[in-house]
Design a protein around this motif. Structure first.
Motif, PDB file in Angstrom:
ATOM      1  N   VAL A  51       0.962  -1.014   0.008  1.00 22.40           N
ATOM      2  CA  VAL A  51       0.016  -0.182   0.025  1.00 22.40           C
ATOM      3  C   VAL A  51       0.947   1.189  -0.115  1.00 22.40           C
ATOM      4  N   GLU A  52       1.975   1.230   0.826  1.00 27.54           N
ATOM      5  CA  GLU A  52       2.675   2.555   1.090  1.00 27.54           C
ATOM      6  C   GLU A  52       3.603   2.711  -0.299  1.00 27.54           C
ATOM      7  N   TRP A  53       3.884   1.478  -0.782  1.00 29.50           N
ATOM      8  CA  TRP A  53       4.729   1.597  -2.110  1.00 29.50           C
ATOM      9  C   TRP A  53       3.744   2.232  -3.317  1.00 29.50           C
ATOM     10  N   LEU A  54       2.655   1.877  -3.272  1.00 25.45           N
ATOM     11  CA  LEU A  54       1.558   2.454  -4.425  1.00 25.45           C
ATOM     12  C   LEU A  54       1.392   3.893  -4.000  1.00 25.45           C
ATOM     13  N   ILE A  55       1.176   4.405  -2.909  1.00 25.67           N
ATOM     14  CA  ILE A  55       1.109   5.619  -2.430  1.00 25.67           C
ATOM     15  C   ILE A  55       2.268   6.369  -2.606  1.00 25.67           C
ATOM     16  N   HIS A  56       3.485   5.972  -2.470  1.00 25.83           N
ATOM     17  CA  HIS A  56       4.853   6.598  -2.459  1.00 25.83           C
ATOM     18  C   HIS A  56       4.893   7.001  -3.993  1.00 25.83           C
ATOM     19  N   LEU A  57       4.679   5.693  -5.025  1.00 26.87           N
ATOM     20  CA  LEU A  57       4.660   5.998  -6.492  1.00 26.87           C
ATOM     21  C   LEU A  57       3.810   7.150  -7.104  1.00 26.87           C
ATOM     22  N   VAL A  58       2.644   7.067  -6.467  1.00 26.22           N
ATOM     23  CA  VAL A  58       1.626   8.140  -6.996  1.00 26.22           C
ATOM     24  C   VAL A  58       1.941   9.582  -6.508  1.00 26.22           C
ATOM     25  N   VAL A  62       6.283   9.228  -9.630  1.00 21.03           N
ATOM     26  CA  VAL A  62       7.463   8.752 -10.077  1.00 21.03           C
ATOM     27  C   VAL A  62       7.288   8.030 -11.562  1.00 21.03           C
ATOM     28  N   VAL A  63       5.916   7.891 -11.838  1.00 19.84           N
ATOM     29  CA  VAL A  63       5.506   7.298 -13.164  1.00 19.84           C
ATOM     30  C   VAL A  63       4.627   8.185 -13.936  1.00 19.84           C
ATOM     31  N   PRO A  64       5.082   9.250 -14.542  1.00 17.46           N
ATOM     32  CA  PRO A  64       4.246  10.253 -15.083  1.00 17.46           C
ATOM     33  C   PRO A  64       3.109   9.907 -15.798  1.00 17.46           C
ATOM     34  N   GLY A  65       1.864  10.302 -15.659  1.00 17.84           N
ATOM     35  CA  GLY A  65       0.771  10.265 -16.159  1.00 17.84           C
ATOM     36  C   GLY A  65      -0.221   8.774 -15.433  1.00 17.84           C
ATOM     37  N   ALA A  66       0.351   8.406 -14.466  1.00 20.44           N
ATOM     38  CA  ALA A  66      -0.138   7.176 -13.895  1.00 20.44           C
ATOM     39  C   ALA A  66      -1.599   7.519 -13.093  1.00 20.44           C
ATOM     40  N   GLY A  67      -1.840   8.844 -12.961  1.00 16.66           N
ATOM     41  CA  GLY A  67      -3.017   9.209 -12.109  1.00 16.66           C
ATOM     42  C   GLY A  67      -2.843   9.491 -10.664  1.00 16.66           C
ATOM     43  N   GLU A  68      -3.541   9.851  -9.815  1.00 16.73           N
ATOM     44  CA  GLU A  68      -3.333  10.263  -8.552  1.00 16.73           C
ATOM     45  C   GLU A  68      -4.465   9.547  -7.661  1.00 16.73           C
ATOM     46  N   LEU A  69      -4.300   9.575  -6.405  1.00 22.36           N
ATOM     47  CA  LEU A  69      -5.079   9.129  -5.290  1.00 22.36           C
ATOM     48  C   LEU A  69      -5.530  10.132  -4.425  1.00 22.36           C
ATOM     49  N   SER A  70      -6.710  10.436  -4.050  1.00 19.95           N
ATOM     50  CA  SER A  70      -7.223  11.445  -3.535  1.00 19.95           C
ATOM     51  C   SER A  70      -6.883  11.199  -1.960  1.00 19.95           C
ATOM     52  N   ALA A  71      -6.969  12.213  -0.942  1.00 17.09           N
ATOM     53  CA  ALA A  71      -6.510  11.953   0.463  1.00 17.09           C
ATOM     54  C   ALA A  71      -7.587  10.744   1.126  1.00 17.09           C
ATOM     55  N   ASP A  72      -8.735  10.613   0.589  1.00 17.22           N
ATOM     56  CA  ASP A  72      -9.889   9.761   1.132  1.00 17.22           C
ATOM     57  C   ASP A  72      -9.491   8.114   0.404  1.00 17.22           C
ATOM     58  N   GLN A  74      -6.367   7.350  -0.408  1.00 17.62           N
ATOM     59  CA  GLN A  74      -5.323   7.176   0.239  1.00 17.62           C
ATOM     60  C   GLN A  74      -5.490   6.397   1.763  1.00 17.62           C
ATOM     61  N   ALA A  75      -6.589   7.177   2.531  1.00 18.87           N
ATOM     62  CA  ALA A  75      -6.904   6.914   3.915  1.00 18.87           C
ATOM     63  C   ALA A  75      -7.696   5.400   3.763  1.00 18.87           C
ATOM     64  N   ALA A  76      -8.571   5.094   2.586  1.00 16.25           N
ATOM     65  CA  ALA A  76      -9.178   3.715   2.582  1.00 16.25           C
ATOM     66  C   ALA A  76      -7.996   2.633   2.178  1.00 16.25           C
ATOM     67  N   LEU A  77      -7.127   3.197   1.517  1.00 18.62           N
ATOM     68  CA  LEU A  77      -6.056   1.916   1.145  1.00 18.62           C
ATOM     69  C   LEU A  77      -5.380   1.738   2.439  1.00 18.62           C
ATOM     70  N   ARG A  78      -4.899   2.699   3.320  1.00 19.98           N
ATOM     71  CA  ARG A  78      -4.380   2.256   4.566  1.00 19.98           C
ATOM     72  C   ARG A  78      -5.143   1.579   5.578  1.00 19.98           C
ATOM     73  N   ALA A  79      -6.295   1.994   5.470  1.00 19.20           N
ATOM     74  CA  ALA A  79      -7.224   1.077   6.366  1.00 19.20           C
ATOM     75  C   ALA A  79      -7.492  -0.358   6.164  1.00 19.20           C
ATOM     76  N   LEU A  80      -6.843  -0.678   4.823  1.00 19.88           N
ATOM     77  CA  LEU A  80      -6.879  -2.136   4.603  1.00 19.88           C
ATOM     78  C   LEU A  80      -5.912  -2.939   5.645  1.00 19.88           C
ATOM     79  N   VAL A  81      -4.857  -2.094   6.075  1.00 19.65           N
ATOM     80  CA  VAL A  81      -3.951  -2.565   7.112  1.00 19.65           C
ATOM     81  C   VAL A  81      -4.301  -2.546   8.532  1.00 19.65           C
ATOM     82  N   THR A  82      -5.046  -1.386   8.874  1.00 17.83           N
ATOM     83  CA  THR A  82      -5.261  -1.216  10.173  1.00 17.83           C
ATOM     84  C   THR A  82      -6.720  -2.015  10.499  1.00 17.83           C
ATOM     85  N   ASP A  83      -7.627  -2.450   9.350  1.00 13.63           N
ATOM     86  CA  ASP A  83      -8.741  -3.188   9.573  1.00 13.63           C
ATOM     87  C   ASP A  83      -8.587  -4.528   9.276  1.00 13.63           C
ATOM     88  N   PHE A  84      -7.351  -4.962   9.033  1.00 10.70           N
ATOM     89  CA  PHE A  84      -7.007  -6.501   8.545  1.00 10.70           C
ATOM     90  C   PHE A  84      -7.525  -7.223   9.584  1.00 10.70           C
TER      91      PHE A  84
END
Length: 481
Positions: A51-58, A62-72, A74-84
């Motif tokens: 998750v952190e690698w994906l967020i870091h790249l975005v 690092v990869v131009p044109g790959a799109g963005e992740l909103s704050a929400d 990113q929070a939802a992705l990190r919740a996958l870890v806290t809610d595991f």
């Protein structure tokens, strides 16, 4: 007669029966390690790194044109870890049954969740674009080495160190309480220069404190540099990126120290260093167990608390020092594993082999047996009462230990030119070697030496119980404030 088979094999019962003692009989003492070093904890750590690698790249574009992740998002992705939870564990188990590859299962799991999280009119396009950044340019070891570093760091800093520190603090407190209780020392198993019980316990507390400091200073390394540590795929895919900087900032973002030069694997040297320090702590703790066991057998400590326990199944009078014996055994198991971890993990054939993969799955067991030993020692110490009367009796039965200070006084006088002080060692040896002497005999001997009045008076007043030097003062070295 052989043991008859069960009608229903124990292996088929539900819930599953633990094969090892740590997950069975001793589960309560080591359960906190499950959050850090179990197979489920490994998958949770892998998911965190992915998750952190994906967020870091975005976020670093690092990869131009790959799109963005909103704050929400990113929070939802990190919740996958806290809610595991158990559902996530089950889904990953199902995916891995298909992939037959644990890290690939994490990648597929994250791609599924990413599709659930992205919410926009062009969701499909975003899933296709951002989904390709999941596990981008990574080898499994990029995920595993950072995951294990985070897991071991958590286990040490949140579980092992607090427990070990509390036990050493308990021992230090006990040493302070017994700082002035005189004790007949035994070197080579023979009566020797008296000390105090507090000072002897302080020696062990001091030794373990040094090891705790070393463990506290552990550097946890990580790397993200591809299949052979060359950033080969990274540079070909996105040549304009500063991949070393991307790697360094990511590893440091995880709270680890960047290792810039590796093969496919992070070299694990830091793990070998850590396990050697923990093993050394264990060996000092083992020394404490054998010493306290011996003091109990000599009657210097009484095990008077916890009277409801059974010491022996046949001898009602017995209160066995089982806490210290249990600790000894578990420390030996722990060190056997820590030693093989330290020796095996530093070697990998050429650029990669998988011996470390299997070996690292034993880290939890190694630390678990050590944690169980710490728990037993803490319980054992809490059940002890010192018996100064027994110690005093042994001191009073060994006046010959005062031969050392008498001959030392004579040597000092001879060095200053006082006559009649020659051959002090030989004269005391003739008096004391191979036999016990009492106060009366020793005082008579001292009075016949022709010592100056002040020295004679000082030695006549000396007793085995008062001949402890500055032992009580030495406990000041335990003060870490």
């Amino acid at each position: 007669m052989p043991l008859p088979a069960c009608r229903t094999p124990l292996s088929e019962l539900s819930p599953p029966i633990a094969l090892g003692a740590l997950d069975g009989r001793y589960r309560g003492a080591v359960a906190p390690l499950v959050d850090h070093l179990s197979e489920a904890a490994l998958n949770r750590a892998r998911l965190h790194v992915e998750v952190e690698w994906l967020i870091h790249l975005v976020t670093q574009q690092v990869v131009p044109g790959a799109g963005e992740l909103s704050a929400d998002e990113q929070a939802a992705l990190r919740a996958l870890v806290t809610d595991f939870d158990a559902d996530a564990i089950g889904e990953l188990r199902t995916i891995e049954a298909e992939t037959v590859h644990d890290v690939k299962a994490i990648e597929y799991y994250l791609r599924r969740r990413l599709a659930d999280i992205l919410d926009s009119s062009d969701q499909a396009a975003r899933v296709d674009s951002l989904g390709e950044l999941v596990h981008f340019a990574c080898t499994s070891e990029d995920i595993n080495n950072t995951s294990y570093a985070l897991m071991v760091q958590g286990a040490i800093e949140q579980v092992w160190l607090p427990r070990a520190t509390a036990m050493v603090d308990q021992l230090s407190g006990m040493a302070q309480e017994l700082a002035e209780v005189p004790l007949l020392a035994h070197t080579h198993g023979q009566p020797a220069t008296p000390t105090t019980m507090g000072k002897e316990l302080a020696v062990l507390a001091w030794r373990m404190t040094r090891q705790l400091d070393r463990v506290s200073d552990t550097t946890y390394l990580g790397k993200v540099n591809g299949a052979t540590g060359t950033y080969g795929a990274h540079v070909v895919a996105v040549p304009e990126a500063d991949w070393q900087e991307v790697s360094r900032t990511f590893v440091e973002h995880l709270g680890l120290t960047w290792n810039p030069l590796t093969t496919q694997i992070e070299s694990h040297d830091w793990q070998a260093e850590l396990y050697a320090d923990v093993a050394r702590f264990n060996r000092i703790l083992h020394n404490l167990c054998t010493d306290v066991w011996t003091y109990i057998s000599m009657g210097y400590f009484a095990q008077v608390r916890g009277q409801g326990t059974v010491g022996s199944s046949t001898m009602p009078h017995k209160v066995n020092p089982i806490r210290f014996e249990n600790a000894e055994a578990n420390l030996e198991v722990s060190n056997a594993l820590l030693d093989v971890l330290a020796s095996t993990l530093v070697t990998s054939r050429l650029q990669r082999d998988l011996t470390d993969s299997s070996m690292q799955r034993n880290i939890g067991t190694a630390l678990g047996h050590g944690l169980l030993a710490i728990d037993n020692v803490s319980r054992g110490l809490a059940g002890l009462d010192a018996v100064p009367e027994t110690m005093a009796k042994d001191l009073d039965g060994n006046w010959e230990v005062l031969a050392e200070p008498i001959q030392s006084v004579m040597r000092a006088l001879a060095a200053r030119g006082v006559e009649g002080m020659t051959n002090p060692y030989e004269r005391l040896k003739e008096l004391t070697r191979g036999r016990r002497i009492g106060q009366e005999e020793l005082v008579e001997f001292v009075r016949g030496l022709g010592l100056p009045e002040a020295e004679e008076a000082r030695l006549v007043e000396l007793t085995p119980a008062s001949y402890v030097g500055i032992a009580p003062e030495l406990l000041a070295h335990l003060d870490r404030s």
